[in-house]
Write an enzyme that holds these catalytic residues in place. Structure first.
Site, PDB file in Angstrom:
ATOM      1  N   GLU A  70       0.855  -1.192   0.000  1.00 34.70           N
ATOM      2  CA  GLU A  70       0.000   0.000   0.000  1.00 34.70           C
ATOM      3  C   GLU A  70       0.890   1.240   0.000  1.00 34.70           C
ATOM      4  O   GLU A  70       1.575   1.521   0.977  1.00 34.70           O
ATOM      5  CB  GLU A  70      -0.907  -0.012   1.242  1.00 34.70           C
ATOM      6  CG  GLU A  70      -1.792   1.221   1.337  1.00 34.70           C
ATOM      7  CD  GLU A  70      -2.572   1.277   2.653  1.00 34.70           C
ATOM      8  OE1 GLU A  70      -2.948   0.217   3.195  1.00 34.70           O
ATOM      9  OE2 GLU A  70      -2.795   2.406   3.144  1.00 34.70           O
ATOM     10  N   ARG A 111       0.274  10.244   0.820  1.00 36.06           N
ATOM     11  CA  ARG A 111       0.642  11.284   1.787  1.00 36.06           C
ATOM     12  C   ARG A 111       1.822  12.080   1.280  1.00 36.06           C
ATOM     13  O   ARG A 111       2.273  13.016   1.926  1.00 36.06           O
ATOM     14  CB  ARG A 111       1.024  10.646   3.125  1.00 36.06           C
ATOM     15  CG  ARG A 111      -0.156  10.032   3.824  1.00 36.06           C
ATOM     16  CD  ARG A 111       0.267   9.330   5.100  1.00 36.06           C
ATOM     17  NE  ARG A 111      -0.577   8.184   5.281  1.00 36.06           N
ATOM     18  CZ  ARG A 111      -0.398   7.259   6.210  1.00 36.06           C
ATOM     19  NH1 ARG A 111       0.605   7.352   7.052  1.00 36.06           N
ATOM     20  NH2 ARG A 111      -1.219   6.252   6.297  1.00 36.06           N
ATOM     21  N   THR A 160      -4.453   6.083   1.803  1.00 42.33           N
ATOM     22  CA  THR A 160      -4.751   7.474   2.183  1.00 42.33           C
ATOM     23  C   THR A 160      -5.455   8.221   1.048  1.00 42.33           C
ATOM     24  O   THR A 160      -5.142   9.372   0.757  1.00 42.33           O
ATOM     25  CB  THR A 160      -3.478   8.220   2.648  1.00 42.33           C
ATOM     26  OG1 THR A 160      -2.637   7.336   3.398  1.00 42.33           O
ATOM     27  CG2 THR A 160      -3.842   9.385   3.573  1.00 42.33           C
ATOM     28  N   LYS A 213     -11.103  -1.128   6.359  1.00 38.09           N
ATOM     29  CA  LYS A 213      -9.925  -0.933   7.195  1.00 38.09           C
ATOM     30  C   LYS A 213     -10.453  -0.525   8.569  1.00 38.09           C
ATOM     31  O   LYS A 213     -11.443   0.209   8.647  1.00 38.09           O
ATOM     32  CB  LYS A 213      -9.096   0.182   6.565  1.00 38.09           C
ATOM     33  CG  LYS A 213      -8.021   0.802   7.422  1.00 38.09           C
ATOM     34  CD  LYS A 213      -7.124   1.668   6.551  1.00 38.09           C
ATOM     35  CE  LYS A 213      -6.259   2.581   7.419  1.00 38.09           C
ATOM     36  NZ  LYS A 213      -5.034   3.000   6.740  1.00 38.09           N
TER      37      LYS A 213
END
Ligand code: 3PG
Length: 212
Positions: A40, A44, A68, A128
């Site tokens: 993943e 960011r 994200t 998640k």
């Protein structure tokens, strides 16, 4: 791609925060080499999309997703870069909806029963659980399952998970995988210490195998 089966087979998903996309390929090779093929790459940093594209092009054994994803544009950028799944820290119906439109399997984040309920209504098969340790950890997930188990929902907790407590999470059948940054320590990435990262990945992969 079946997102639940893909994440379950990997068991532990390295959460990557990368500033320099030139490091993406050696990093991905170290993780795959250690036995963790599903990655993943978080949005960011500005390097995220480029890092995903490079991994897709040069590390065929890696299964690379984008993390994200907070906006609709990020979902589109992730898909364009070649991400094969998306992850978000929270549940935003608009973001999930765009992911469904562009065909990016999406794992939104939840921390409460209300958010989980909304995510299921949006049609996702798994969520998640974030921030896992701070939001109640294994105990909280087991409590949520008390009410939601019949839906078949699966969890990928992240946030505060490490090589020790990950075993408690993976012991819960509905927890198909755990995510975390501990496999890619900042200092190891900064010093190009691919050997250390491969060792951490191999230790994590051994924990997954022990899950049986
Ligand atoms: C995530 O987004 O998945 C988390 O920030 C990872 O949390 P960790 O750094 O505690 O593993």
């Amino acid at each position: 791609m079946d997102i639940v089966e893909t994440l379950k087979a990997a068991g532990i998903i390295p959460v990557i925060v990368i500033d320099d996309e030139a490091k993406a390929v050696p990093l991905a090779k170290a993780l795959v080499g250690g036995g963790l093929p599903v990655l993943e790459v978080t949005f960011r940093t500005r390097a995220a999309a480029g890092a995903i594209a490079r991994i897709r092009a040069e590390v065929p054994d890696a299964v690379v997703g984008a993390g994200t994803l907070l906006t609709k544009d990020q979902v589109k950028a992730a898909k364009d870069a070649g991400a094969v799944f998306g992850v978000a820290p929270g549940f935003d119906p608009a973001v999930v909806s765009v992911a469904q439109e562009v065909g990016l399997p999406m794992v939104p984040g939840v921390a409460t029963a209300s958010e989980l309920s909304q995510a299921l209504t949006a049609g996702v098969p798994m969520v998640k659980f974030f921030p896992a340790e701070a939001a109640g950890g294994v105990k909280m997930i087991k409590n949520l399952l008390g009410a939601f188990k019949f839906t078949g929902v699966k969890f990928m907790p992240t946030g505060g998970i490490n090589a020790v407590n990950v075993k408690d999470y993976l012991a819960v059948p509905e927890i198909v995988a755990c995510g975390g940054t501990w496999i890619v320590p900042k200092d190891a990435l900064a010093s190009n210490d691919w050997g250390r990262i491969e060792t951490l990945a191999a230790e994590a992969a051994a924990i997954v195998r022990a899950r049986g």
